[in-house]
Scaffold this active site. Structure first.
Site, PDB file in Angstrom:
ATOM      1  N   TYR A   1      18.339  77.808 100.001  1.00  0.00           N
ATOM      2  CA  TYR A   1      19.791  77.127 100.023  1.00  0.00           C
ATOM      3  C   TYR A   1      19.650  75.742 100.652  1.00  0.00           C
ATOM      4  O   TYR A   1      19.663  75.868 101.889  1.00  0.00           O
ATOM      5  CB  TYR A   1      20.971  77.972 100.509  1.00  0.00           C
TER       6      TYR A   1
ATOM      7  N   PRO B   1      31.751  85.954  92.717  1.00  0.00           N
ATOM      8  CA  PRO B   1      32.876  86.988  92.361  1.00  0.00           C
ATOM      9  C   PRO B   1      34.212  86.266  91.968  1.00  0.00           C
ATOM     10  O   PRO B   1      35.035  86.931  91.085  1.00  0.00           O
ATOM     11  CB  PRO B   1      33.312  87.458  93.872  1.00  0.00           C
TER      12      PRO B   1
ATOM     13  N   LEU C   1      37.644  81.625  87.969  1.00  0.00           N
ATOM     14  CA  LEU C   1      38.753  82.742  87.879  1.00  0.00           C
ATOM     15  C   LEU C   1      39.786  82.291  88.642  1.00  0.00           C
ATOM     16  O   LEU C   1      40.667  83.179  88.843  1.00  0.00           O
ATOM     17  CB  LEU C   1      38.179  84.107  88.250  1.00  0.00           C
TER      18      LEU C   1
ATOM     19  N   LYS D   1      42.138  77.025  88.590  1.00  0.00           N
ATOM     20  CA  LYS D   1      42.745  75.772  88.882  1.00  0.00           C
ATOM     21  C   LYS D   1      42.029  74.703  88.167  1.00  0.00           C
ATOM     22  O   LYS D   1      42.569  73.583  88.131  1.00  0.00           O
ATOM     23  CB  LYS D   1      42.312  75.521  90.131  1.00  0.00           C
TER      24      LYS D   1
HETATM   25  N1  LIG Z   1      21.727  86.427  95.412  1.00  0.00           N
HETATM   26  C1  LIG Z   1      21.910  85.651  94.474  1.00  0.00           C
HETATM   27  O1  LIG Z   1      21.215  85.314  93.784  1.00  0.00           O
HETATM   28  C2  LIG Z   1      23.254  84.537  94.695  1.00  0.00           C
HETATM   29  C3  LIG Z   1      23.259  83.589  93.487  1.00  0.00           C
HETATM   30  C4  LIG Z   1      24.669  83.137  93.693  1.00  0.00           C
HETATM   31  C5  LIG Z   1      25.424  83.128  94.883  1.00  0.00           C
HETATM   32  N2  LIG Z   1      25.185  83.939  95.655  1.00  0.00           N
HETATM   33  C6  LIG Z   1      25.961  84.065  96.994  1.00  0.00           C
HETATM   34  O2  LIG Z   1      27.168  84.474  96.579  1.00  0.00           O
HETATM   35  C7  LIG Z   1      28.274  83.240  97.235  1.00  0.00           C
HETATM   36  C8  LIG Z   1      29.397  83.191  96.378  1.00  0.00           C
HETATM   37  O3  LIG Z   1      28.982  82.692  94.820  1.00  0.00           O
HETATM   38  P1  LIG Z   1      29.278  81.411  94.200  1.00  0.00           P
HETATM   39  O4  LIG Z   1      29.276  80.113  95.261  1.00  0.00           O
HETATM   40  O5  LIG Z   1      28.259  81.151  93.038  1.00  0.00           O
HETATM   41  O6  LIG Z   1      30.674  81.555  93.553  1.00  0.00           O
HETATM   42  P2  LIG Z   1      31.949  82.095  93.938  1.00  0.00           P
HETATM   43  O7  LIG Z   1      32.073  82.750  95.246  1.00  0.00           O
HETATM   44  O8  LIG Z   1      32.479  82.887  92.818  1.00  0.00           O
HETATM   45  O9  LIG Z   1      32.638  80.822  93.862  1.00  0.00           O
HETATM   46  C9  LIG Z   1      32.877  79.997  95.090  1.00  0.00           C
HETATM   47  C10 LIG Z   1      33.595  78.544  94.664  1.00  0.00           C
HETATM   48  O10 LIG Z   1      34.952  78.762  94.213  1.00  0.00           O
HETATM   49  C11 LIG Z   1      35.959  77.895  94.534  1.00  0.00           C
HETATM   50  N3  LIG Z   1      36.945  78.665  95.404  1.00  0.00           N
HETATM   51  C12 LIG Z   1      36.753  79.692  96.394  1.00  0.00           C
HETATM   52  N4  LIG Z   1      37.631  80.140  96.639  1.00  0.00           N
HETATM   53  C13 LIG Z   1      38.592  79.629  96.098  1.00  0.00           C
HETATM   54  C14 LIG Z   1      40.040  79.627  96.107  1.00  0.00           C
HETATM   55  N5  LIG Z   1      40.753  80.566  96.927  1.00  0.00           N
HETATM   56  N6  LIG Z   1      40.748  78.953  95.229  1.00  0.00           N
HETATM   57  C15 LIG Z   1      40.247  78.244  94.389  1.00  0.00           C
HETATM   58  N7  LIG Z   1      38.990  77.769  94.337  1.00  0.00           N
HETATM   59  C16 LIG Z   1      38.374  78.450  95.157  1.00  0.00           C
HETATM   60  C17 LIG Z   1      35.097  77.050  95.456  1.00  0.00           C
HETATM   61  O11 LIG Z   1      34.724  75.743  94.540  1.00  0.00           O
HETATM   62  P3  LIG Z   1      35.575  74.578  94.124  1.00  0.00           P
HETATM   63  O12 LIG Z   1      36.587  74.291  95.225  1.00  0.00           O
HETATM   64  O13 LIG Z   1      34.650  73.599  94.231  1.00  0.00           O
HETATM   65  O14 LIG Z   1      36.301  74.875  93.073  1.00  0.00           O
HETATM   66  C18 LIG Z   1      33.869  77.606  95.637  1.00  0.00           C
HETATM   67  O15 LIG Z   1      32.861  76.979  95.921  1.00  0.00           O
HETATM   68  C19 LIG Z   1      27.339  81.994  97.589  1.00  0.00           C
HETATM   69  O16 LIG Z   1      27.746  81.339  98.387  1.00  0.00           O
HETATM   70  C20 LIG Z   1      25.925  82.883  97.903  1.00  0.00           C
HETATM   71  O17 LIG Z   1      26.072  83.264  99.019  1.00  0.00           O
HETATM   72  C21 LIG Z   1      23.880  84.648  95.755  1.00  0.00           C
END
Ligand SMILES: NC(=O)c1ccc[n+]([C@@H]2O[C@H](COP(=O)([O-])OP(=O)(O)OC[C@H]3O[C@@H](n4cnc5c(N)ncnc54)[C@H](OP(=O)(O)O)[C@@H]3O)[C@@H](O)[C@H]2O)c1
Length: 315
Positions: free
Chosen positions: A56, A201, A207, A210
């Site tokens: 990252y 998630p 999901l 917004k």
């Molecule tokens: N192992 C792997 O291959 C892998 C791959 C991907 C991710 N991950 C891990 O999983 C974590 C989470 O996954 P992700 O970042 O892909 O997606 P996510 O958690 O599904 O989405 C995160 C994004 O959603 C928005 N958000 C979060 N909470 C919110 C709320 N309460 N209301 C409105 N918008 C909200 C924010 O972006 P905006 O505000 O810009 O909309 C945030 O950056 C990562 O940080 C990482 O640590 C692991």
């Protein structure tokens, strides 16, 4: 906050983890002051589990997170998961990569080290790198091991190389719009007492409800190429969001909180890793816990989500 055991480690971790991929160019949280606020808020609401990775920002996330955990009160007790890229798995590189990670995180030990993805190009023999990881545990640089984005067949092959350690956690993409983890990974984790860390998630924000269809062409971050935000897919996601919003209104909860609660209710081994770009989002996401959807509402969402037909070939 709710807590659960990480695999069979005896470690008590919060039922959601904070994702630290956001602390990179990819997502745009690069300002240390903001990182510190996000981490401080996570601790304040009871989150004691954070997920980062060496890749990252090529160390940026680990560095910013490590500093914040040093400076925020209680940060040293937080359980940190980091991931080693599947490309750096020669036995020599395993220990080198861990040293660098510990240095960036300013820690003596990695609590949970996962292999980020199975090696594809270098053909490292599975047992050679798994034994190197086991050595890192024996030497005291790592406490526990996990696997990320491994098909179950490969996870089983990797696990069978271990003589003394167990795989304590799997990471896999799992959200209401992308449910393939249900087929193999969830039952595998349940059978073996592993924690299933669900990444994306919230479907990278899809999901939360917004963004309208008119917004999805404007992303300047990782979502430019995210299939869920392709109009053919996103139109369907918005239908699901309507259901999340309707159900949520009965509980006084937002679509994001309902989407996370659905996952948590799916199985007691599922632990969402939620990324946040502000302390407000951390606070909202923590509101996904300490209540449960009724059986009827869970099923309603289940049915709506099963109607989605997401395609990944979008060009
Ligand atoms: N192992 C792997 O291959 C892998 C791959 C991907 C991710 N991950 C891990 O999983 C974590 C989470 O996954 P992700 O970042 O892909 O997606 P996510 O958690 O599904 O989405 C995160 C994004 O959603 C928005 N958000 C979060 N909470 C919110 C709320 N309460 N209301 C409105 N918008 C909200 C924010 O972006 P905006 O505000 O810009 O909309 C945030 O950056 C990562 O940080 C990482 O640590 C692991």
């Amino acid at each position: 906050m709710e807590y659960t055991e990480l695999g069979s480690t005896g470690l008590k971790v919060s039922r959601i983890a904070l994702g630290a991929w956001q602390f990179t160019e990819t997502w745009g949280v690069k300002d240390y002051a903001l990182v510190k606020e996000i981490v401080a808020k996570a601790l304040e609401v009871g989150i004691n589990f954070v997920d980062t990775a060496m890749i990252y920002g090529r160390g940026m996330s680990e560095q910013l997170l490590g500093r914040a955990l040093k400076e925020v009160e209680g940060g040293e007790e937080v359980v940190v998961a980091t991931k080693i890229p599947g490309d750096f798995l020669s036995p020599e590189d395993v220990l080198r990569a861990i040293d660098r990670s510990l240095n960036r995180l300013q820690r003596e030990k990695v609590d949970l080290l996962l292999i980020h993805w199975p090696p594809a190009w270098h053909n490292f023999p599975t047992c050679a790198y798994m034994r190197a990881l086991e050595r890192a545990v024996a030497l005291g640089a790592v406490s526990y091991l996990g696997l990320s984005d491994y098909p179950v067949e490969l996870a089983e092959a990797a696990r069978s190389c271990l003589a003394r350690e167990e795989i304590q956690a799997l990471q896999v993409r799992f959200n209401l719009a992308e449910r393939w983890a249900e087929v193999d990974h969830v039952p595998y984790a349940e059978r073996h007492g592993m924690t299933l860390m669900a990444w994306s998630p919230l479907g990278k924000g899809a999901l939360t409800g917004k963004y309208g269809l008119e917004d999805i062409g404007k992303f300047q971050d990782v979502r430019i190429n995210e299939p869920l935000f392709h109009p053919a897919n996103y139109t369907q996601v918005l239908e699901l969001v309507k259901v999340l919003r309707d159900v949520g209104s009965k509980y006084g909860k937002t679509p994001a909180q309902v989407a996370l609660n659905w996952l948590i209710s799916y199985s007691d081994v599922v632990l969402p890793i939620v990324g946040a770009r502000s302390p407000q989002q951390v606070e909202e996401n923590a509101g996904a816990l300490e209540w449960r959807l009724s059986y009827e509402d869970w099923r309603l969402i289940d049915e709506a989500s099963k109607r989605l037909k997401i395609t990944y070939i979008t060009w």
